[in-house]
Design a protein around this motif. Structure first.
Motif, PDB file in Angstrom:
ATOM      1  N   GLY A  12       3.777  14.985  -5.419  1.00  0.00           N
ATOM      2  CA  GLY A  12       2.332  15.042  -5.245  1.00  0.00           C
ATOM      3  C   GLY A  12       1.755  13.692  -5.615  1.00  0.00           C
ATOM      4  N   THR A  13       1.228  12.968  -4.638  1.00  0.00           N
ATOM      5  CA  THR A  13       0.809  11.572  -4.841  1.00  0.00           C
ATOM      6  C   THR A  13      -0.619  11.414  -5.337  1.00  0.00           C
ATOM      7  N   GLY A  14      -1.245  12.493  -5.802  1.00  0.00           N
ATOM      8  CA  GLY A  14      -2.615  12.394  -6.301  1.00  0.00           C
ATOM      9  C   GLY A  14      -3.582  13.082  -5.357  1.00  0.00           C
ATOM     10  N   PRO A  15      -4.834  12.604  -5.290  1.00  0.00           N
ATOM     11  CA  PRO A  15      -5.832  13.278  -4.458  1.00  0.00           C
ATOM     12  C   PRO A  15      -5.578  13.135  -2.963  1.00  0.00           C
ATOM     13  N   LEU A  16      -4.821  12.111  -2.568  1.00  0.00           N
ATOM     14  CA  LEU A  16      -4.546  11.857  -1.155  1.00  0.00           C
ATOM     15  C   LEU A  16      -3.049  11.692  -0.930  1.00  0.00           C
ATOM     16  N   VAL A  17      -2.606  12.006   0.284  1.00  0.00           N
ATOM     17  CA  VAL A  17      -1.205  11.768   0.653  1.00  0.00           C
ATOM     18  C   VAL A  17      -1.028  10.264   0.878  1.00  0.00           C
ATOM     19  N   MET A  18       0.037   9.716   0.314  1.00  0.00           N
ATOM     20  CA  MET A  18       0.340   8.296   0.480  1.00  0.00           C
ATOM     21  C   MET A  18       1.772   8.137   0.982  1.00  0.00           C
ATOM     22  N   GLN A  46       3.288  15.211  -0.401  1.00  0.00           N
ATOM     23  CA  GLN A  46       1.996  15.808  -0.087  1.00  0.00           C
ATOM     24  C   GLN A  46       0.989  15.334  -1.127  1.00  0.00           C
ATOM     25  N   ASP A  47      -0.298  15.655  -0.886  1.00  0.00           N
ATOM     26  CA  ASP A  47      -1.262  15.447  -1.964  1.00  0.00           C
ATOM     27  C   ASP A  47      -0.930  16.450  -3.068  1.00  0.00           C
ATOM     28  N   THR A  48      -1.394  16.178  -4.288  1.00  0.00           N
ATOM     29  CA  THR A  48      -0.961  16.964  -5.440  1.00  0.00           C
ATOM     30  C   THR A  48      -1.297  18.446  -5.324  1.00  0.00           C
ATOM     31  N   ARG A  49      -2.468  18.787  -4.826  1.00  0.00           N
ATOM     32  CA  ARG A  49      -2.850  20.198  -4.759  1.00  0.00           C
ATOM     33  C   ARG A  49      -1.906  20.976  -3.848  1.00  0.00           C
ATOM     34  N   ASN A  50      -1.613  20.435  -2.664  1.00  0.00           N
ATOM     35  CA  ASN A  50      -0.712  21.119  -1.739  1.00  0.00           C
ATOM     36  C   ASN A  50       0.731  21.079  -2.222  1.00  0.00           C
ATOM     37  N   LEU A  58       4.477  15.413  -9.966  1.00  0.00           N
ATOM     38  CA  LEU A  58       3.066  15.494  -9.592  1.00  0.00           C
ATOM     39  C   LEU A  58       2.213  14.534 -10.406  1.00  0.00           C
ATOM     40  N   VAL A  59       1.383  13.774  -9.699  1.00  0.00           N
ATOM     41  CA  VAL A  59       0.403  12.882 -10.314  1.00  0.00           C
ATOM     42  C   VAL A  59      -0.922  13.634 -10.365  1.00  0.00           C
ATOM     43  N   PRO A  60      -1.712  13.505 -11.448  1.00  0.00           N
ATOM     44  CA  PRO A  60      -2.976  14.258 -11.541  1.00  0.00           C
ATOM     45  C   PRO A  60      -3.919  13.975 -10.384  1.00  0.00           C
ATOM     46  N   MET A  61      -4.757  14.969 -10.077  1.00  0.00           N
ATOM     47  CA  MET A  61      -5.723  14.841  -8.981  1.00  0.00           C
ATOM     48  C   MET A  61      -6.728  13.729  -9.230  1.00  0.00           C
ATOM     49  N   GLY A  62      -6.980  13.408 -10.497  1.00  0.00           N
ATOM     50  CA  GLY A  62      -7.986  12.394 -10.809  1.00  0.00           C
ATOM     51  C   GLY A  62      -7.432  10.981 -10.952  1.00  0.00           C
ATOM     52  N   TRP A  63      -6.165  10.759 -10.566  1.00  0.00           N
ATOM     53  CA  TRP A  63      -5.584   9.432 -10.711  1.00  0.00           C
ATOM     54  C   TRP A  63      -6.339   8.399  -9.868  1.00  0.00           C
ATOM     55  N   LYS A  64      -6.649   7.254 -10.483  1.00  0.00           N
ATOM     56  CA  LYS A  64      -7.297   6.135  -9.770  1.00  0.00           C
ATOM     57  C   LYS A  64      -6.478   4.889 -10.030  1.00  0.00           C
ATOM     58  N   GLY A 103       0.797  -1.217   0.000  1.00  0.00           N
ATOM     59  CA  GLY A 103       0.000   0.000   0.000  1.00  0.00           C
ATOM     60  C   GLY A 103       0.830   1.267   0.000  1.00  0.00           C
ATOM     61  N   GLN A 104       2.113   1.154  -0.327  1.00  0.00           N
ATOM     62  CA  GLN A 104       2.997   2.308  -0.372  1.00  0.00           C
ATOM     63  C   GLN A 104       3.146   2.813  -1.806  1.00  0.00           C
ATOM     64  N   TRP A 105       3.343   4.113  -1.951  1.00  0.00           N
ATOM     65  CA  TRP A 105       3.511   4.740  -3.259  1.00  0.00           C
ATOM     66  C   TRP A 105       4.912   4.403  -3.759  1.00  0.00           C
TER      67      TRP A 105
END
Length: 204
Positions: A144-150, A170-174, A195-201, A119-121
């Motif tokens: 920036g790991t996407g929408p959430l910090v990982m 951090q999360d991507t936005r921050n 930076l990974v996009p905010m919408g990455w799934k 579960g690690q980035w």
């Protein structure tokens, strides 16, 4: 010198001990030398870097220089912007970015992932190839790991550390906001961002 009566001494001490009725220290100054600290901006005359992030979108980024990246992340190094897709694996799909955008769907072998089994980035070493080429290397890399910090895997941390680069996650936005601030303050040669996009799934 004659001494004061005891009663007078007690009365005087009570007067001295009374708190002031007002905290007003006098009339407001009309001098022109007053400093408005609320309007003070130490970076006001410093131009923002052209590779600064203007906007984070679900499937990409808009930069200050007008460049728009869609369907990928971005790697900002030394004043340059690179399209960055760290989730790409040989013989695999890219994964999902933004509103259902899927890359390389014709390839088999599963979807792209940025999480390891714990579960690690985690990003493959090849995704950091640009850092093997640039000189001088940046002092700090903001991820920036996407929408959430990982949490970042020890393998990825070690690889970045072995390059002599400090890491911040951090999360991507921050992460984008911090890159903009530090790159303006310290210069784009000292600060890089991945930076990974905010919408990455994550793929299944």
């Amino acid at each position: 010198m004659p001494s004061l009566p005891t009663k007078t001494l007690h009365d005087t001490s009570r007067i001295l001990a009374r708190p002031p009725k007002s905290r007003d220290r006098g009339p407001k100054s009309t001098e022109d030398t007053q400093t408005d600290f609320g309007a003070l901006d130490v970076l006001g005359n410093t131009p923002a870097p052209t590779t600064g992030i203007d906007a984070c979108t679900p499937n990409g980024f808009s930069l200050n220089n007008g460049l728009k990246l869609s369907g990928s992340g971005v790697l900002l190094v030394g004043g340059e912007a690179f399209r960055w897709r760290p989730w790409v694996r040989e013989g695999r799909k890219e994964g999902t970015v933004g509103e259902g955008r899927v890359g390389n769907e014709g390839e088999g072998g599963g979807t792209g992932r940025l999480k390891n089994p714990k579960g690690q980035w985690e990003v493959q070493k090849e995704a950091w190839g640009v850092f093997d080429l640039v000189w001088p290397k940046p002092d700090l890399l903001i991820i920036g790991t996407g929408p959430l910090v990982m949490p970042v895997s020890p393998t990825t941390r070690k690889h970045i550390s072995d390059l002599g680069i400090r890491l911040e996650i951090q999360d991507t936005r921050n992460a984008a906001a911090q890159f903009n601030l530090l790159a303006t303050e310290r210069g784009v040669q000292q600060v890089a961002a991945a930076l990974v996009p905010m919408g990455w799934k994550e793929g299944n």
